[in-house]
Motif scaffolding. Sequence first.
Motif, PDB file in Angstrom:
ATOM      1  N   LEU A 199      42.914  44.868  36.934  1.00  0.00           N
ATOM      2  CA  LEU A 199      44.303  45.312  36.841  1.00  0.00           C
ATOM      3  C   LEU A 199      44.521  46.607  37.614  1.00  0.00           C
ATOM      4  O   LEU A 199      45.583  46.798  38.219  1.00  0.00           O
ATOM      5  N   ASN A 200      43.530  47.494  37.616  1.00  0.00           N
ATOM      6  CA  ASN A 200      43.642  48.727  38.410  1.00  0.00           C
ATOM      7  C   ASN A 200      43.685  48.412  39.903  1.00  0.00           C
ATOM      8  O   ASN A 200      44.487  48.989  40.651  1.00  0.00           O
ATOM      9  N   ILE A 201      42.819  47.501  40.333  1.00  0.00           N
ATOM     10  CA  ILE A 201      42.797  47.095  41.749  1.00  0.00           C
ATOM     11  C   ILE A 201      44.115  46.429  42.120  1.00  0.00           C
ATOM     12  O   ILE A 201      44.704  46.715  43.175  1.00  0.00           O
TER      13      ILE A 201
ATOM     14  N   LYS B  42      29.423  42.188  43.252  1.00  0.00           N
ATOM     15  CA  LYS B  42      29.951  40.823  43.256  1.00  0.00           C
ATOM     16  C   LYS B  42      31.253  40.742  42.462  1.00  0.00           C
ATOM     17  O   LYS B  42      32.219  40.092  42.879  1.00  0.00           O
ATOM     18  N   ARG B  43      31.269  41.404  41.291  1.00  0.00           N
ATOM     19  CA  ARG B  43      32.464  41.388  40.453  1.00  0.00           C
ATOM     20  C   ARG B  43      33.632  42.075  41.163  1.00  0.00           C
ATOM     21  O   ARG B  43      34.764  41.590  41.151  1.00  0.00           O
ATOM     22  N   LYS B  44      33.334  43.213  41.795  1.00  0.00           N
ATOM     23  CA  LYS B  44      34.382  43.952  42.501  1.00  0.00           C
ATOM     24  C   LYS B  44      34.932  43.145  43.675  1.00  0.00           C
ATOM     25  O   LYS B  44      36.150  43.133  43.915  1.00  0.00           O
ATOM     26  N   ASP B  45      34.057  42.485  44.404  1.00  0.00           N
ATOM     27  CA  ASP B  45      34.486  41.643  45.524  1.00  0.00           C
ATOM     28  C   ASP B  45      35.387  40.508  45.036  1.00  0.00           C
ATOM     29  O   ASP B  45      36.418  40.208  45.653  1.00  0.00           O
ATOM     30  N   PHE B  46      35.028  39.906  43.904  1.00  0.00           N
ATOM     31  CA  PHE B  46      35.853  38.840  43.317  1.00  0.00           C
ATOM     32  C   PHE B  46      37.227  39.375  42.920  1.00  0.00           C
ATOM     33  O   PHE B  46      38.261  38.730  43.152  1.00  0.00           O
ATOM     34  N   HIS B  47      37.277  40.569  42.334  1.00  0.00           N
ATOM     35  CA  HIS B  47      38.551  41.166  41.922  1.00  0.00           C
ATOM     36  C   HIS B  47      39.448  41.432  43.127  1.00  0.00           C
ATOM     37  O   HIS B  47      40.656  41.144  43.091  1.00  0.00           O
ATOM     38  N   PHE B  48      38.877  41.972  44.199  1.00  0.00           N
ATOM     39  CA  PHE B  48      39.676  42.269  45.391  1.00  0.00           C
ATOM     40  C   PHE B  48      40.227  40.983  46.013  1.00  0.00           C
ATOM     41  O   PHE B  48      41.404  40.925  46.404  1.00  0.00           O
ATOM     42  N   LYS B  49      39.401  39.963  46.115  1.00  0.00           N
ATOM     43  CA  LYS B  49      39.853  38.709  46.731  1.00  0.00           C
ATOM     44  C   LYS B  49      40.929  38.034  45.875  1.00  0.00           C
ATOM     45  O   LYS B  49      41.898  37.485  46.418  1.00  0.00           O
ATOM     46  N   THR B  50      40.770  38.073  44.555  1.00  0.00           N
ATOM     47  CA  THR B  50      41.771  37.479  43.675  1.00  0.00           C
ATOM     48  C   THR B  50      43.089  38.238  43.771  1.00  0.00           C
ATOM     49  O   THR B  50      44.167  37.633  43.832  1.00  0.00           O
ATOM     50  N   ALA B  51      43.025  39.584  43.797  1.00  0.00           N
ATOM     51  CA  ALA B  51      44.240  40.392  43.920  1.00  0.00           C
ATOM     52  C   ALA B  51      44.938  40.127  45.252  1.00  0.00           C
ATOM     53  O   ALA B  51      46.176  40.011  45.311  1.00  0.00           O
ATOM     54  N   ASN B  52      44.175  40.014  46.339  1.00  0.00           N
ATOM     55  CA  ASN B  52      44.769  39.734  47.650  1.00  0.00           C
ATOM     56  C   ASN B  52      45.480  38.388  47.663  1.00  0.00           C
ATOM     57  O   ASN B  52      46.575  38.244  48.217  1.00  0.00           O
ATOM     58  N   THR B  53      44.858  37.381  47.048  1.00  0.00           N
ATOM     59  CA  THR B  53      45.463  36.049  47.002  1.00  0.00           C
ATOM     60  C   THR B  53      46.798  36.072  46.264  1.00  0.00           C
ATOM     61  O   THR B  53      47.782  35.461  46.702  1.00  0.00           O
ATOM     62  N   LEU B  54      46.863  36.775  45.143  1.00  0.00           N
ATOM     63  CA  LEU B  54      48.103  36.857  44.370  1.00  0.00           C
ATOM     64  C   LEU B  54      49.192  37.607  45.134  1.00  0.00           C
ATOM     65  O   LEU B  54      50.358  37.179  45.167  1.00  0.00           O
ATOM     66  N   LEU B  55      48.820  38.725  45.766  1.00  0.00           N
ATOM     67  CA  LEU B  55      49.819  39.558  46.442  1.00  0.00           C
ATOM     68  C   LEU B  55      50.334  38.920  47.734  1.00  0.00           C
ATOM     69  O   LEU B  55      51.415  39.276  48.209  1.00  0.00           O
ATOM     70  N   LYS B  56      49.571  37.997  48.300  1.00  0.00           N
ATOM     71  CA  LYS B  56      50.061  37.271  49.475  1.00  0.00           C
ATOM     72  C   LYS B  56      51.118  36.236  49.091  1.00  0.00           C
ATOM     73  O   LYS B  56      51.978  35.891  49.900  1.00  0.00           O
ATOM     74  N   LYS B  57      51.065  35.735  47.843  1.00  0.00           N
ATOM     75  CA  LYS B  57      51.981  34.681  47.401  1.00  0.00           C
ATOM     76  C   LYS B  57      53.210  35.224  46.678  1.00  0.00           C
ATOM     77  O   LYS B  57      54.279  34.618  46.729  1.00  0.00           O
TER      78      LYS B  57
END
Length: 390
Positions: free
Chosen positions: A314-316, A267-282
């Motif tokens: 941060l690694n992701i 769950k934590r890893k999934d949250f990290h990936f989704k948050t990173a994707n949201t930032l990198l799209k913007k």
Amino acid sequence: MRTAYQYKLRPTKAQGIEIDRWLSMLCAQYNFLLADRFDWYERNRSPIDACPLVCHIPELRDNPDYYSQKKTLPQLKKTHPWYGEIYSQVLQDIVKRVKVTFDRFLKGDSNGKRSGKPRFKARDRYRTFTYPQIKDGCLQGNLITLPMFGIVKVILHRPIPDGFKIKTASVTKKADGYYLTLSLEDTTVPSIKPDFNPESTTGIDLGLKEFLTTSEGDVVPIPQHSRKAAKHLKVIQKRISRRKKGSNRRKKAIKHVAKQHKKVADKRKDFHFKTANTLLKKYDVIVHEDLNVKGLSRSMLAKSVHDAGWSSFLNILTTKAENAGLLVIAVNPSGTSQDCSNCGVKVAKKLHERWHNCACGCSLNRDHNAALNIKNSAKFVGTVSVHKTL
């Protein structure tokens, strides 16, 4: 570009037993090679002129390095014929793993940072074996051919992108089954995307009250997966203490706890990936503090820091940015929470004070102010980094 895809394996019952047998044999060989390194180290690390006046001087021998230990593998297969059933490159990867571990202990990594003394692996702590090279076309549909092991069914939940070549394959045993990790490479992917915009920059301040706050004032709530699961984990962990050591019921309870911990980690890893994707799209450039997470994990905030998983995030974020041709910059965290983002004057605040008020009239959330400082401190660094990369 290099990336990794992980898939769930569906081995038969016989294949599952064979994977466990391979892991058991590889674990024993890993411990043997590590013991050989330690034996040489203990006997030869002290120079003769530094020894006591009365001491036993051992017979000197060559330092067991990667090549000398790799030469012992043919003899191993003669004395222990069952090791001949394991693919040769998988055995050679064990030697490389011991070399890397021991070199980090003695010399340090590429940055000169040394690791702690290597430890021998318990059988249940050795979970992965790797094929350093694997043939093209090994993956056909939902079946993968592993040399000297056989054909294993794979749950291919996403296809491998066109143009990517499989470089390595690793089989890992986890609490809920077996997984296949494929390392993929495509040299044609550019390191920086063509329409890279250095002006599309944001600063992020990581926290424990909110997971992160951007310099634009956007807030990402912290999910606290571990704390939410603590009540259920407490109940099932008590079952272990009530059951007899070595019994099958105790092993079953331990496996249940391991599955719940993996569920929290997923769950934590999934949250990290989704948050990173949201930032990198913007944004094309993301700036964050170069936090000493290891030091914070020894403080009174350790449980919350581990639950947030800053290092993992941060690694992701860095890896996904590199793969997307974007930029992530780490800056010095000194003063980011105390300095005013408008005038630069230091405004001392205790940890419980969550609002920033300055004499210049700047009044905003403490984390928002820190995010602005992080963004401002990276203006020069970011410009230099972008030019070097381009």
